[in-house]
Every structure is written in structure tokens, then in C-alpha cells.
Design a protein around this motif. Structure first.
Motif, PDB file in Angstrom:
ATOM      1  N   MET A 220       2.818  10.890  -5.609  1.00  0.00           N
ATOM      2  CA  MET A 220       2.564   9.565  -6.171  1.00  0.00           C
ATOM      3  C   MET A 220       1.475   9.765  -7.341  1.00  0.00           C
ATOM      4  SD  MET A 220       4.495   7.326  -5.021  1.00  0.00           S
ATOM      5  CE  MET A 220       5.957   7.865  -3.731  1.00  0.00           C
TER       6      MET A 220
ATOM      7  N   ASN B  20       2.607   8.173 -10.818  1.00  0.00           N
ATOM      8  CA  ASN B  20       1.641   7.135 -11.342  1.00  0.00           C
ATOM      9  C   ASN B  20       1.359   7.508 -12.755  1.00  0.00           C
ATOM     10  OD1 ASN B  20       0.308   4.858 -11.001  1.00  0.00           O
ATOM     11  ND2 ASN B  20      -1.654   5.784 -10.747  1.00  0.00           N
TER      12      ASN B  20
ATOM     13  N   CYS C 241       6.578   2.710  -3.827  1.00  0.00           N
ATOM     14  CA  CYS C 241       5.640   3.568  -4.573  1.00  0.00           C
ATOM     15  C   CYS C 241       4.415   2.864  -4.905  1.00  0.00           C
ATOM     16  CB  CYS C 241       6.098   3.897  -5.931  1.00  0.00           C
ATOM     17  SG  CYS C 241       7.457   5.225  -5.977  1.00  0.00           S
ATOM     18  N   LEU C 242       4.479   1.586  -4.992  1.00  0.00           N
ATOM     19  CA  LEU C 242       3.158   0.725  -5.089  1.00  0.00           C
ATOM     20  C   LEU C 242       2.335   0.862  -3.637  1.00  0.00           C
ATOM     21  CD1 LEU C 242       1.354  -1.005  -6.678  1.00  0.00           C
ATOM     22  CD2 LEU C 242       2.831  -2.988  -6.139  1.00  0.00           C
TER      23      LEU C 242
ATOM     24  N   LEU D 229       0.667   4.195  -3.119  1.00  0.00           N
ATOM     25  CA  LEU D 229      -0.585   4.083  -3.739  1.00  0.00           C
ATOM     26  C   LEU D 229      -1.643   3.254  -3.445  1.00  0.00           C
ATOM     27  CD1 LEU D 229       1.221   4.535  -7.412  1.00  0.00           C
ATOM     28  CD2 LEU D 229      -0.329   6.136  -6.660  1.00  0.00           C
ATOM     29  N   ARG D 230      -1.397   2.261  -2.817  1.00  0.00           N
ATOM     30  CA  ARG D 230      -2.369   1.470  -2.284  1.00  0.00           C
ATOM     31  C   ARG D 230      -3.028   1.962  -0.905  1.00  0.00           C
ATOM     32  NH1 ARG D 230       0.244  -4.372  -4.164  1.00  0.00           N
ATOM     33  NH2 ARG D 230      -1.073  -4.525  -5.993  1.00  0.00           N
TER      34      ARG D 230
ATOM     35  N   TYR E 262      -6.389   6.903  -7.308  1.00  0.00           N
ATOM     36  CA  TYR E 262      -5.113   6.577  -7.041  1.00  0.00           C
ATOM     37  C   TYR E 262      -4.752   4.967  -7.340  1.00  0.00           C
ATOM     38  CZ  TYR E 262      -5.879  10.732  -4.007  1.00  0.00           C
ATOM     39  OH  TYR E 262      -5.982  12.104  -3.867  1.00  0.00           O
TER      40      TYR E 262
ATOM     41  N   PRO F 173      -2.932   2.230  -8.834  1.00  0.00           N
ATOM     42  CA  PRO F 173      -1.600   2.058  -9.390  1.00  0.00           C
ATOM     43  C   PRO F 173      -1.597   1.653 -10.727  1.00  0.00           C
ATOM     44  CG  PRO F 173      -1.945   0.372  -7.731  1.00  0.00           C
ATOM     45  CD  PRO F 173      -3.071   1.303  -7.681  1.00  0.00           C
ATOM     46  N   CYS F 174      -0.720   2.014 -11.748  1.00  0.00           N
ATOM     47  CA  CYS F 174      -0.863   1.676 -13.090  1.00  0.00           C
ATOM     48  C   CYS F 174      -0.554   0.194 -13.157  1.00  0.00           C
ATOM     49  CB  CYS F 174       0.201   2.478 -13.707  1.00  0.00           C
ATOM     50  SG  CYS F 174       0.438   2.034 -15.489  1.00  0.00           S
TER      51      CYS F 174
ATOM     52  N   LEU G  44       3.030  -0.716 -13.264  1.00  0.00           N
ATOM     53  CA  LEU G  44       4.050  -0.635 -11.786  1.00  0.00           C
ATOM     54  C   LEU G  44       3.676  -1.929 -11.174  1.00  0.00           C
ATOM     55  CD1 LEU G  44       5.538   0.841  -9.817  1.00  0.00           C
ATOM     56  CD2 LEU G  44       3.385   1.941  -8.810  1.00  0.00           C
TER      57      LEU G  44
END
Length: 297
Positions: A193, A197, A239-240, A243-244, A255, A257-258, A261
Motif C-alpha cells: 500500500m 500510495n 486501498c484507502l 492506508l487508514r 501512511y 493516503p494521498c 485517492l
């Protein structure tokens, strides 16, 4: 162990049910609606047809596999008699906790409760049950009938016996099990991930376009699929969520998230399953979305 229950009939759930049924297990596939289950059976049948076309499965083996699957919309009925129950619901902590709390009441006392979670703590999931020694992670890879890896995740209380049984069962499915400990993202997503990211950040900051980023990783790093296409395939919402979990679990801003995203998921652009992510799949072929969509201003 011959009786398996799978909770959730989406991409992962139907793949897990397909795999167990193909190897001769009696599978109860459980979901909240008949419509979802009908779609799942159609997907399994279609994927079995591909195996028949490739010559890796006979027509009679396909029919036997389908006959090994029984569908249920009632959780209590569906898990009755199951020796292993694999939860493959959405990557949502509260939903998983509710399912496992219910399973602790409905499943037989000797049943192993496994989660296909890709990032959520097995220890946390096990905490709502009275059988922490029998709760384990069984993280299959997508597409399940094809991919060999199974991450077998030990929670804090998971017993050696439960771990050994799940490792052995994975081998009987012609998979390669890898035992890992229970920390955010485990191994696969803790490494994967942040790479995805960073690829999204490279796009967001205008370093290169979608196809250019994916081409660099495919040709330069020998990845079979570029990270942006892979994100579409996994699901941008998934994916989000992962990452969270990583960001919260480690308390580390690396970590985070962009923003691109986050915005794409908020706009309903979830990748292949929604028809558009970093690529557009609406016409049945993969086409990169125009760069202006990803501009930082």
C-alpha cells in the motif's frame, strides 16, 4: 475438515468458495441477499468455464464444484455444522466485529473462525468472541482460484493447533501459506500500500502520467501490473481503507493516503468495480483517464 462456510459473496468471497468447492469441500456461501448470491454463482460458473477452456478442469469437475456450493441468506443456518468459517465481508471493522460476535453464538464450539481481512487486527476481531484461540486470519489473494499465496495471521491468542490446521488446510488447496504476526497491514499490504500510495502521489504531483508510472514499474521493476492499474483492480476504496488502518495503527504520517485517492473515492471512482479509477473500463477495454482529472489545482 470437510464443511466450510464463507461469509460474503463478493469478489473475494466467491473466489474462496470456488476454491474450497473445487477441492472437494462442502461450502455454505452466505450473503444478505439472494441477488448477491445469484451473481456470485454466475461469476463462479464463468470462472470455472475459463478453467475448462484452458484444459485445467473437466466439464464434470466443473459441475461437481458447483454442486458442492449451497447458498444461504441466514447466517445461523448457513454456519450450522461448519468446521471452518471464513469471513470475507467488506473491510470495515464494525461490520467484522458484529459478524464475529454473532458467529461466536451460532458456530459450533470447535469451529475455527477465520477472517480474510487484508489489514484489520485479528486480535481485535477475536476480542468479541469467547474463543480467541480459534480465531485466525486467512488472507487470500485476488483472484483466489489463481493466486497461490495465503497470509495466515496469528492473533495474540491464536493457538498453535489452530495455526497448524489452517496452514495444512491451505496446502490442501494447493496454496502456499505464510505465517505472519498480527500487526497493521500484516506483510503484503504493509509493503504494497505505501508503494501504491507513492505512485498516486507521483501522479498527483505531476511527476508523470498514469501509463508512464505503470510502465516504469512494469518494465523497470518487472511487476506484472503497474501500481495504478493494480489499485484499480484491488478497489480504490479498499486501498484507502487499508492506508487508514496503517496510519491509525502505527500513528505514522508516512501512511497518510494521498489527497487524490481520498477525492477519487469520495467521487465514487473506485476502479474496475465502478467502471473508472486511474483507467476507464466503461468500453470493456482499459483506457487511461485524461491527466487533467488528476491535477493538483
Amino acid at each position: 475438515m470437510k464443511n466450510i462456510a464463507v461469509i460474503g459473496s463478493g469478489t473475494m468471497g466467491n473466489g474462496i468458495a470456488h476454491t474450497f468447492a473445487q477441492f472437494g469441500y462442502q461450502v455454505s456461501l452466505i450473503d444478505v441477499s439472494d441477488n448477491a448470491l445469484s451473481k456470485a454463482l454466475a461469476t463462479i460458473s464463468k470462472n470455472l468455464d475459463r478453467q475448462v477452456t484452458k484444459g485445467t478442469l473437466s466439464e464434470s469437475e466443473k459441475e461437481t464444484t458447483l454442486a458442492n456450493i449451497t447458498i444461504f441468506t441466514d447466517l445461523q443456518t448457513g454456519v450450522a455444522g461448519a468446521e471452518l468459517i471464513v469471513e470475507a465481508a467488506s473491510e470495515n471493522l464494525e461490520l467484522k466485529l458484529k459478524i464475529f460476535k454473532d458467529l461466536d453464538h451460532f458456530a459450533g464450539p470447535g469451529a475455527i473462525l477465520a477472517s480474510n481481512t487484508s489489514s484489520i487486527s485479528i486480535t481485535r476481531i477475536a476480542s468479541v468472541t469467547s474463543r480467541g484461540d480459534k480465531v485466525i486470519g486467512m488472507h487470500f489473494m485476488n483472484p483466489v482460484p489463481v493466486m497461490k499465496l495465503v497470509e495466515v495471521i496469528r492473533g495474540y491468542a491464536t493457538s498453535d493447533e489452530t495455526t497448524a490446521m489452517v496452514m495444512d488446510l491451505s496446502l490442501k488447496l494447493d496454496k502456499t501459506p505464510v505465517e505472519v504476526n498480527d500487526y497493521p497491514g500484516f506483510v503484503a499490504n504493509r509493503i504494497l500500500m505505501p508503494m501504491i500510495n507513492e505512485a498516486i502521489y507521483s501522479l498527483y504531483e505531476g511527476v508523470a502520467g498514469v501509463e508512464e508510472i505503470d510502465t516504469v514499474m512494469k518494465l523497470g521493476m518487472a511487476h506484472p501490473m503497474g501500481p495504478l492499474q493494480l489499485a484499480d483492480f484491488i478497489g480504490l476504496d479498499v486501498c484507502l481503507a487499508i492506508l487508514r488502518v496503517l496510519q491509525e495503527g502505527f500513528g505514522n504520517p508516512k501512511y497518510a493516503p494521498c489527497p487524490l485517492l481520498v477525492n477519487m473515492v469520495a467521487a465514487g471512482k473506485r476502479g474496475v468495480k465502478s467502471g473508472e479509477g486511474f483507467y476507464n473500463y466503461a468500453k470493456g477495454v482499459k483506457e487511461a483517464v485524461v491527466a487533467a482529472k488528476f491535477a493538483t489545482n
